[in-house]
Write an enzyme that holds these catalytic residues in place. Sequence first.
Site, PDB file in Angstrom:
ATOM      1  N   ASP A  32      -1.615   2.286  -0.666  1.00 14.76           N
ATOM      2  CA  ASP A  32      -2.321   3.186  -1.575  1.00 14.76           C
ATOM      3  C   ASP A  32      -2.056   4.644  -1.188  1.00 14.76           C
ATOM      4  O   ASP A  32      -2.100   4.998  -0.001  1.00 14.76           O
ATOM      5  CB  ASP A  32      -3.826   2.880  -1.467  1.00 14.76           C
ATOM      6  N   GLU A  44       8.364  -7.245  13.267  1.00 17.25           N
ATOM      7  CA  GLU A  44       7.971  -8.184  14.337  1.00 17.25           C
ATOM      8  C   GLU A  44       7.835  -9.595  13.775  1.00 17.25           C
ATOM      9  O   GLU A  44       7.727 -10.559  14.510  1.00 17.25           O
ATOM     10  CB  GLU A  44       6.606  -7.781  14.934  1.00 17.25           C
TER      11      GLU A  44
HETATM   12  C1  BGC Z   1      -5.585   3.594  -6.541  1.00 19.10           C
HETATM   13  C2  BGC Z   1      -6.800   3.944  -7.307  1.00 19.10           C
HETATM   14  C3  BGC Z   1      -7.773   4.606  -6.376  1.00 19.10           C
HETATM   15  C4  BGC Z   1      -7.145   5.768  -5.602  1.00 19.10           C
HETATM   16  C5  BGC Z   1      -7.956   6.137  -4.416  1.00 19.10           C
HETATM   17  C6  BGC Z   1      -5.090   4.993  -6.208  1.00 19.10           C
HETATM   18  O1  BGC Z   1      -3.885   5.267  -6.158  1.00 19.10           O
HETATM   19  O2  BGC Z   1      -4.645   2.846  -7.247  1.00 19.10           O
HETATM   20  O3  BGC Z   1      -7.377   2.857  -7.957  1.00 19.10           O
HETATM   21  O4  BGC Z   1      -8.849   5.106  -7.110  1.00 19.10           O
HETATM   22  O5  BGC Z   1      -5.887   5.426  -5.128  1.00 19.10           O
HETATM   23  O6  BGC Z   1      -7.883   5.150  -3.442  1.00 19.10           O
END
Ligand code: BGC
Length: 573
Positions: free
Chosen positions: A219, A268
């Site tokens: 993310d 790993e």
């Molecule tokens: C996720 C979102 C989220 C944000 C903060 C994004 O890129 O896909 O759903 O709200 O990151 O974590």
Amino acid sequence: MTAEAALATSPHPAARRTDAEWWRQAAVYQIYPRSFADADGNGIGDLKGVADRVPYLRELGIDAVWLSPFYPSALADGGYDVDDYRDVDPKIGTLADFDAMAEALHAAGIKLIVDIVPNHTSDRHEWFKEALASPKGSPERDRYIFRDGLGPDGAQPPSDWTSGFGGPAWEPVGDGQWYHHFFAREQPDLNWRNPEVREDFLKTLRFWSDRGVDGFRVDVAHGLSKDLPEELPTQAELDAIPVDGNHPVWDRDDVHEIYAEWRQVFDEYDPPRIAVAEAWVASDRRPAYASPRGLGQAFNFDLLGARFDAAQFREIVAFNLELAARSGSSSTWVLSNHDVVRHATRYGLPPEPAEPREDGSLPAESDATQKTGTSWLLHRGREPELKAERGLRRARAATLFELALPGSAYIYQGEELGLHEVADIADEDRQDPTFFRSPGVSVGRDGCRVPLPWSAGGESLGFGGSAHIPQPEWFAEHSVEREDGDPDSTLSLYRRALALRGELRTEERLEWLETGDPQVLAFRRPNGWVNVTNFGEGPFPLPEPLRGEVLVGSVALEEEGTLPGEASVWLKA
Ligand code: BGC
């Protein structure tokens, strides 16, 4: 061979690619777990619900599941506010449920990719509680980004920066200090210059890899490394700094040092764990994330941002295949995910007018979407403009086009049912922080996160307990129960295309074919199959070299050899 025979002989996903390169052309199905299937009936989807639906996933013909966050969370941002990276939210299961789900998926030949959220924790994470209980300048605060407020008593924020979800990006903690959060207030940003933060995430990667997960979706991968100067620029000054590797906040070159460390952990394992970066960066900076020395693959959101338009689609495909080859990776293709308006709805709405900048000029699409993609949120008042049938017709065509491409395709739960965005959610049922932090502007992302309809009747249409976001009546028409036996349903279309897709995965190449019509794209894959997609409204009589046995079509051919408007077909030409 007839289409039926090709289907029958195409290997089931379980039999395909068990090697280390399995991800290169995988069809990956995104599960947003709290809205997928609710086995315990508490109204929130759970891991047992996923395990119970493995036969459905197997029949769909996907190669892997990407599971959005399932960690303990107050759900201030749909689970992207993580309290503990090495546990399961008790509302949706236990670690034992996780293991059982992983085992069931693996037994069906389906890999498991989990979401990891390293840019920020939740404000309920142990570390953040310790930071609040510790004084200014303490090691506990150093795990986050704290700054003194301005003014004699620090009552003013350190800068005028705004959060990607709207509102300010700094929050006071009551002693003159403020912490930084690019997203919601409940999501304090971590300080990746702190060695303890780096070490702890390596531990988390090993924790899940040891439990058998096959990979990670990372993310906000472009936001971890930050280098904030003593004197903070204003938001306007920050926005004017080129994002070229030295920007204080976004897409810094040194973020790749973090991923080089992660790569050592991935390697790993045998086969090595894989990763895909969610990085909203300029296209030419994407290969660094997709490098085999780093995460190995990066999301390409270009199709997701495009209109249903032949020229745009062709340019995006050609460019991204070249770009992926540059890093030694394969491209990813995405039409929908949990952050954007579903593609059936996007294609049924007239293009959204771009919002002018303060100086009156119009931003380029990539500028507006680079950081969070929020420009694809549904804005209030657009519902009456939706041409639902047309949107779905185009979505089916775009999906067939996408699934014929070399590279990996990401499918978001519910798109295989032809679901539209749910626009008319009552304000009191909304959950997304973008709705609350940008009042009156966008309705947020809840419309693509409504619990799935499994049956055509009954409580929450077979989802489980009372759905945590109410389902509209029309969801019943799109239920798995209704679509299951209907050869013309969108579910049948996805199943058929995914089953056939195994045959396409010979090499990551395609050859464009001349169609003589700028609205029609055609390409051949190395096994000889051809995809023809008509983006125009009128019918397209297929010329001789583009005739052949129809393997799968988004609609039936009108008459021998004529592809209707806004339709796509795979041919054995
Ligand atoms: C996720 C979102 C989220 C944000 C903060 C994004 O890129 O896909 O759903 O709200 O990151 O974590």
